[in-house]
Structures are given as structure tokens and as C-alpha cells.
Design a protein around this motif. Structure first.
Motif, PDB file in Angstrom:
ATOM      1  N   ALA A 249      -3.508 -96.672  -9.043  1.00  0.00           N
ATOM      2  CA  ALA A 249      -2.485 -97.297 -10.173  1.00  0.00           C
ATOM      3  C   ALA A 249      -3.071 -97.783 -11.163  1.00  0.00           C
ATOM      4  N   GLU A 250      -4.442 -98.183 -11.156  1.00  0.00           N
ATOM      5  CA  GLU A 250      -5.185 -98.613 -12.361  1.00  0.00           C
ATOM      6  C   GLU A 250      -5.817 -97.533 -12.800  1.00  0.00           C
ATOM      7  N   GLY A 251      -5.740 -96.282 -12.571  1.00  0.00           N
ATOM      8  CA  GLY A 251      -6.535 -95.096 -13.119  1.00  0.00           C
ATOM      9  C   GLY A 251      -7.435 -94.234 -12.269  1.00  0.00           C
ATOM     10  N   ALA A 252      -8.244 -93.693 -12.844  1.00  0.00           N
ATOM     11  CA  ALA A 252      -9.159 -92.740 -11.956  1.00  0.00           C
ATOM     12  C   ALA A 252     -10.614 -93.758 -11.722  1.00  0.00           C
ATOM     13  N   ARG A 253     -10.938 -93.402 -10.717  1.00  0.00           N
ATOM     14  CA  ARG A 253     -11.928 -93.977 -10.126  1.00  0.00           C
ATOM     15  C   ARG A 253     -13.217 -93.138  -9.456  1.00  0.00           C
ATOM     16  N   GLU A 254     -14.482 -93.098  -9.441  1.00  0.00           N
ATOM     17  CA  GLU A 254     -15.203 -92.514  -8.761  1.00  0.00           C
ATOM     18  C   GLU A 254     -15.630 -93.062  -7.348  1.00  0.00           C
ATOM     19  N   VAL A 255     -15.541 -92.244  -6.318  1.00  0.00           N
ATOM     20  CA  VAL A 255     -15.599 -92.777  -5.039  1.00  0.00           C
ATOM     21  C   VAL A 255     -17.021 -91.918  -4.408  1.00  0.00           C
ATOM     22  N   GLU A 256     -17.713 -92.821  -3.619  1.00  0.00           N
ATOM     23  CA  GLU A 256     -18.820 -92.065  -2.888  1.00  0.00           C
ATOM     24  C   GLU A 256     -18.284 -91.834  -1.445  1.00  0.00           C
ATOM     25  N   VAL A 257     -18.163 -90.477  -0.870  1.00  0.00           N
ATOM     26  CA  VAL A 257     -17.818 -90.342   0.131  1.00  0.00           C
ATOM     27  C   VAL A 257     -18.712 -89.628   1.096  1.00  0.00           C
ATOM     28  N   PRO A 258     -19.413 -90.371   2.336  1.00  0.00           N
ATOM     29  CA  PRO A 258     -20.226 -90.197   3.153  1.00  0.00           C
ATOM     30  C   PRO A 258     -19.851 -89.009   4.029  1.00  0.00           C
ATOM     31  N   LEU A 259     -21.281 -87.987   3.803  1.00  0.00           N
ATOM     32  CA  LEU A 259     -20.775 -86.677   4.925  1.00  0.00           C
ATOM     33  C   LEU A 259     -21.756 -86.756   5.980  1.00  0.00           C
ATOM     34  N   GLU A 260     -21.462 -85.839   6.996  1.00  0.00           N
ATOM     35  CA  GLU A 260     -22.425 -85.521   7.936  1.00  0.00           C
ATOM     36  C   GLU A 260     -23.294 -84.079   7.543  1.00  0.00           C
ATOM     37  N   PRO A 261     -24.237 -83.997   7.163  1.00  0.00           N
ATOM     38  CA  PRO A 261     -24.956 -82.824   6.677  1.00  0.00           C
ATOM     39  C   PRO A 261     -24.642 -81.438   7.575  1.00  0.00           C
ATOM     40  N   THR A 262     -24.669 -81.596   8.768  1.00  0.00           N
ATOM     41  CA  THR A 262     -24.422 -80.464   9.601  1.00  0.00           C
ATOM     42  C   THR A 262     -23.119 -79.918   9.793  1.00  0.00           C
ATOM     43  N   LEU A 263     -22.012 -80.298   9.163  1.00  0.00           N
ATOM     44  CA  LEU A 263     -20.581 -80.161   9.409  1.00  0.00           C
ATOM     45  C   LEU A 263     -20.081 -79.193   8.317  1.00  0.00           C
ATOM     46  N   ALA A 264     -19.285 -78.456   8.313  1.00  0.00           N
ATOM     47  CA  ALA A 264     -18.737 -77.706   7.207  1.00  0.00           C
ATOM     48  C   ALA A 264     -17.543 -78.582   6.557  1.00  0.00           C
ATOM     49  N   PRO A 265     -17.010 -78.342   5.366  1.00  0.00           N
ATOM     50  CA  PRO A 265     -16.324 -79.019   4.629  1.00  0.00           C
ATOM     51  C   PRO A 265     -14.871 -79.443   5.302  1.00  0.00           C
ATOM     52  N   ARG A 266     -13.972 -78.473   6.234  1.00  0.00           N
ATOM     53  CA  ARG A 266     -13.200 -78.666   6.845  1.00  0.00           C
ATOM     54  C   ARG A 266     -13.545 -79.712   8.139  1.00  0.00           C
ATOM     55  N   ALA A 267     -14.473 -79.474   8.656  1.00  0.00           N
ATOM     56  CA  ALA A 267     -15.116 -80.400   9.873  1.00  0.00           C
ATOM     57  C   ALA A 267     -15.085 -81.825   9.314  1.00  0.00           C
ATOM     58  N   GLN A 268     -15.723 -81.896   7.983  1.00  0.00           N
ATOM     59  CA  GLN A 268     -15.857 -83.196   7.388  1.00  0.00           C
ATOM     60  C   GLN A 268     -14.621 -84.121   7.163  1.00  0.00           C
ATOM     61  N   VAL A 269     -13.561 -83.281   7.052  1.00  0.00           N
ATOM     62  CA  VAL A 269     -12.148 -83.867   6.858  1.00  0.00           C
ATOM     63  C   VAL A 269     -11.591 -84.287   8.368  1.00  0.00           C
ATOM     64  N   GLU A 270     -11.725 -83.396   9.268  1.00  0.00           N
ATOM     65  CA  GLU A 270     -11.435 -83.648  10.778  1.00  0.00           C
ATOM     66  C   GLU A 270     -12.088 -85.173  11.107  1.00  0.00           C
ATOM     67  N   ARG A 271     -13.481 -85.111  10.816  1.00  0.00           N
ATOM     68  CA  ARG A 271     -14.212 -86.159  11.243  1.00  0.00           C
ATOM     69  C   ARG A 271     -13.914 -87.658  10.945  1.00  0.00           C
ATOM     70  N   HIS A 272     -13.572 -87.517   9.471  1.00  0.00           N
ATOM     71  CA  HIS A 272     -13.007 -88.918   8.964  1.00  0.00           C
ATOM     72  C   HIS A 272     -11.729 -89.238   9.666  1.00  0.00           C
ATOM     73  N   PHE A 273     -10.785 -88.267   9.686  1.00  0.00           N
ATOM     74  CA  PHE A 273      -9.494 -88.696  10.260  1.00  0.00           C
ATOM     75  C   PHE A 273      -9.601 -88.917  11.744  1.00  0.00           C
ATOM     76  N   ARG A 274     -10.498 -88.229  12.470  1.00  0.00           N
ATOM     77  CA  ARG A 274     -10.956 -88.881  13.690  1.00  0.00           C
ATOM     78  C   ARG A 274     -11.313 -90.304  13.929  1.00  0.00           C
ATOM     79  N   GLN A 275     -12.201 -90.575  13.193  1.00  0.00           N
ATOM     80  CA  GLN A 275     -12.798 -91.990  13.182  1.00  0.00           C
ATOM     81  C   GLN A 275     -11.769 -92.758  12.793  1.00  0.00           C
ATOM     82  N   TYR A 276     -10.786 -92.443  12.162  1.00  0.00           N
ATOM     83  CA  TYR A 276      -9.754 -93.290  11.485  1.00  0.00           C
ATOM     84  C   TYR A 276      -8.665 -93.959  12.730  1.00  0.00           C
TER      85      TYR A 276
END
Length: 465
Positions: A249-276
């Protein structure tokens, strides 16, 4: 409040002429550290108490018998009954500031009962020539050396009592303190477990409360998963993080998202939802556990308050042994499964003794980061060089250890040989193999030409033991 050395001496002197020749009829040990002897002389029976309990040690004459525990007679009491029942008391001697000896005889054989009133004290049963036969605590052992009792010292609190009255006076002197000590011990026995339980519940609650507050962390993982799902083409492979734009609501902002170096992009998404999802479930379970812990704590606090407010009548129970914290003793040295040598720089080198000792050295003594060594291709001792985590072995220490590995193997006496070395964590047992038989990985091999002077120096550096 134990008897003073001078009082102990006076009671022994007073009882000896009264009880010499009395026959042992019964022995009772209501608890360790206390022995009651029922002695019979024509026309009367006398009960003598020997107590080596801390703070309550004494030699005295008692009228009644203490209530005993529900457990059966101890091995110590059974042996004492076997050796002393039916024997005649020949002497009572105070043979040290904290030692009393009662001598018994029958059929030309002698037995001696020694009470050592230390902290902790012990009752010893001795045979001919003071040979150890049994002890109330620990293995049988000889008594301490005889030492004279100072004829002076503190004034006696026994008054002018003589004969058996001296023994009764000694019991009256300590009995009052004994009732207080036992009442306090019973109170501690009621209160201390409740305090420990309450402290444990408080520690557990603090941990569970931290788990219950992880909703915010779970929400972070959900945000990161949604950001990644909308920018899969911008997620580099092998990266540890990526900066993405989040619209708020306040506009755009940059966010640094941590990644697991060994995973593919789609697996990165699943990893964060699984942790959630995992963190949300954990938080819900922790909140339920918090409610149960709060109920347990209320009950524990109530029980503790009641125990601390107990009246004397509620605390007093059948007489039980006074709990005594045993003194801290240095444990007897166990068998050391290795010999210790020293490298030229002082670095210790451990060399296993035999098959089972080799296994003990490698799998029980050595730490995972220690250096492990063995003569290559032949039976021999396991050799370990203890190192700090992350430390590398020096060249001289490596050569010294290799010399020992060759010397304590089938290659002993050979002018050269090969030695394999690796980290202890890479050594594994051979399933079904003989003790000390192992396999290892990640090894390096050292081709060694034996230096006689170096080997001689190493063998001279061996520690005793």
C-alpha cells in the motif's frame, strides 16, 4: 551432633565391664549406617547401637528398636548375622578419635566389628588377623590405622553417668538432635521434588512459548513463496538469495528472499510454502501445550505451597534413614585402552593395546576430528593423534605417529612400510568382524622409511599406565 572423641572413649570404657561376656542374640540394621545388637547376659538383655550416620554417629544403649524400612535385610546384615550371632563380646575399645572396635569370640575364632565414624562413616566386619569380610557401604576393606585419643579435649556432655547409664546418656544426647534432623530430612524429601518439577515446567514453558510465537516467521515464508512464484524467471540457480520487488500500500520496496542453492526455482517456492505450513502447525500445537503447561504449573505451585506449610505432625513419619549427599570422590581409574607416547613437540599419540582396546580407542575415546592411523595391509594397533577441531597435524607429529603405527604392527622390525591415515569419523566397524577390525575412507598413504633414532626416542617417551 555426633559424640565427641572423648565422649566416645568414655562410653566404650563404661560399657566394656558391663557387657563383656554377653552373647549376641540378634542384629538389626534398620538402614545403612546403623546397627543394633541385642546382647544377652544372665538376667538381662541390653541393646547396643552403633551409628556411623553423618552428624548422628555414636555408641550408645537404646531401649526400643527403630522402625526399619520395608526392604529385606541387606547382604551386609546377612553376613554380620552369620558371623556374629552366638558369639561372646570380649572387648569394646575406642581405637581412634572416630573409631570403635567390638571384639567377639567363639570356639577359638575371633571376629571384630569396627565402626568408623567419619563422613561418610562405615561399619566393617573383620575376621582373623583383621581380614576384611564385609562392609556396610562399598567393598570390604581394612580399617583405618589405630590412633590414640587425646585424654584432654572438650569437656564431656555425659555428666557423671557410669556403666550402662553412660550409654543411655549418650543416646539421650544425640536422640534429640536426631529427631530434628530426620524431620528436616523428611520435609526436604517432600519439598525438593516439587521444586524440581516446578523448575522443569517453567523451563519447558519458556521453550514452548517461543515456539508458539513463530507465526510471524511463518508469515515471512509465505510472503517469500508468493514473491518467488511471480518471478520464477528471475531466480538464478545456485544463488543463496535474490532481491525482488514487493508492491505494498505504501508503494514498491525491495525484498531480499533467501534461497537454497541446491534447489530449482519451482522447488524454492514449494520449500517456503512448506516451511509456512510447518511453522503454523507447530505454533498451534505449542499454544495448546501452553494451556496444559499452565494448568500443570498451577497444580505444582499449589502442592509446593502445601508442602512448605506442612505442620510438624504432617511431616513426621515412620523413622527413615537421614538422606546424606555422598562426598564427591574421584572415580577409580578405569582400564585405559591405549598407551601414550609423545611426539618431538610434546603432542600426545595414543596407541591401542589389542583388538578390543583398539575398538575402544577408535570408537569411544577418539573424537570425530582426531587423526587416525594404521599400518597398511597388515594387522596392527590403531593409532590416534588428538587434535583440536579444525587443527591440522604437523609434519613431525605425523612422522612420529607413523613410526609407532609400523612398530606396533606385523611390520615391526622392517626398514620401511606404508601407513594409511584419515579422520576418525571416517573409520567404520566391519559388521560381524573381529573386535578392532575396521574399514576406512578418505585415507592418505604415507610411504615411510624407518628412522631408528626417531623410533627409539618415541619408545622412551611412553607414559606409565
Amino acid at each position: 551432633m555426633s559424640l565427641r572423641p572423648s565422649e566416645l572413649r568414655d562410653v566404650a570404657r563404661a560399657l566394656e565391664p558391663e557387657l563383656s561376656g554377653a552373647v549376641v542374640q540378634k542384629l538389626r540394621a534398620p538402614w545403612p549406617g546403623r546397627l543394633e545388637l541385642e546382647l544377652r547376659k544372665p538376667g538381662r538383655t541390653v541393646r547396643v547401637l552403633l551409628s556411623v550416620e553423618s552428624g548422628l554417629a555414636r555408641l550408645s544403649v537404646i531401649e526400643g528398636r527403630a522402625l526399619s524400612s520395608d526392604s529385606g535385610p541387606s547382604p551386609w546384615l546377612l553376613r554380620a548375622r552369620k558371623e556374629l550371632t552366638g558369639r561372646r563380646l570380649s572387648s569394646i575399645r575406642c581405637t581412634g578419635p572416630k573409631q570403635v572396635r567390638l571384639a567377639f569370640e567363639k570356639g577359638g575364632t575371633a571376629r571384630t566389628l569396627v565402626a568408623e565414624l567419619g563422613s561418610p562413616g562405615v561399619l566393617l566386619l573383620l575376621g582373623e588377623g583383621d581380614a576384611p569380610m564385609a562392609a556396610s557401604e562399598g567393598p570390604p576393606r581394612p580399617p583405618s590405622d589405630v590412633r590414640p585419643v587425646d585424654e584432654g579435649g572438650s569437656p564431656s556432655r555425659l555428666g557423671q553417668a557410669r556403666g550402662l547409664d553412660a550409654g543411655r546418656a549418650a543416646e539421650a544426647l544425640v536422640a534429640a538432635r536426631e529427631s530434628v534432623v530426620r524431620r528436616e530430612a523428611l520435609q526436604r524429601a517432600r519439598v525438593q521434588p516439587l521444586r524440581s518439577t516446578l523448575q522443569r515446567l517453567r523451563r519447558t514453558r519458556a521453550k514452548v512459548e517461543a515456539e508458539a510465537g513463530r507465526d510471524a516467521i511463518a508469515e515471512e515464508h509465505r510472503r517469500w513463496g508468493e514473491l518467488l512464484s511471480r518471478a520464477l524467471d528471475r531466480v538464478p540457480r545456485g544463488a543463496r538469495s535474490v532481491r525482488l520487488t514487493e508492491w505494498t500500500a505504501e508503494g514498491a520496496r525491495e525484498v531480499e528472499v533467501p534461497l537454497e542453492p541446491t534447489l530449482a526455482p519451482r522447488a524454492q517456492v514449494e520449500r517456503h510454502f512448506r516451511q509456512y505450513r510447518r511453522l503454523l502447525r507447530g505454533s498451534a500445537m505449542a499454544r495448546e501445550r501452553l494451556a496444559a503447561l499452565d494448568r500443570e504449573m498451577v497444580e505444582a505451585e499449589r502442592a509446593l505451597a502445601e508442602a512448605e506449610a506442612s505442620t510438624e505432625a504432617e511431616v513426621v513419619a515412620p523413622v527413615a534413614p537421614v538422606p546424606v549427599r555422598p562426598p564427591r570422590k574421584r572415580a577409580a581409574p578405569a582400564h585405559r585402552p591405549y598407551r601414550v607416547f609423545h611426539a618431538s613437540g610434546g603432542q600426545p599419540i595414543w596407541v591401542g593395546r589389542a583388538g578390543e582396546d583398539n575398538a575402544a580407542l577408535t570408537f569411544r575415546v577418539a573424537r570425530p576430528h582426531h587423526l587416525w592411523m594404521h599400518a597398511r595391509g597388515v594387522p596392527g594397533a590403531h593409532v590416534v593423534v588428538p587434535l583440536d577441531r579444525g587443527e591440522e597435524v604437523g609434519q613431525e607429529a605425523l612422522l612420529d605417529a607413523a613410526h609407532l603405527a609400523l612398530h606396533f604392527s606385523r611390520l615391526a622390525g622392517e626398514p620401511r612400510g606404508e601407513v594409511a591415515w584419515t579422520r576418525a569419523r571416517l573409520v567404520k566397524r566391519v559388521k560381524g568382524g573381529a573386535p578392532g577390525q575396521v574399514t576406512y575412507t578418505g585415507e592418505k598413504v604415507l610411504a615411510l622409511r624407518v628412522e631408528p633414532a626417531r623410533l627409539e626416542r618415541l619408545l622412551r617417551s611412553r607414559e606409565d599406565g
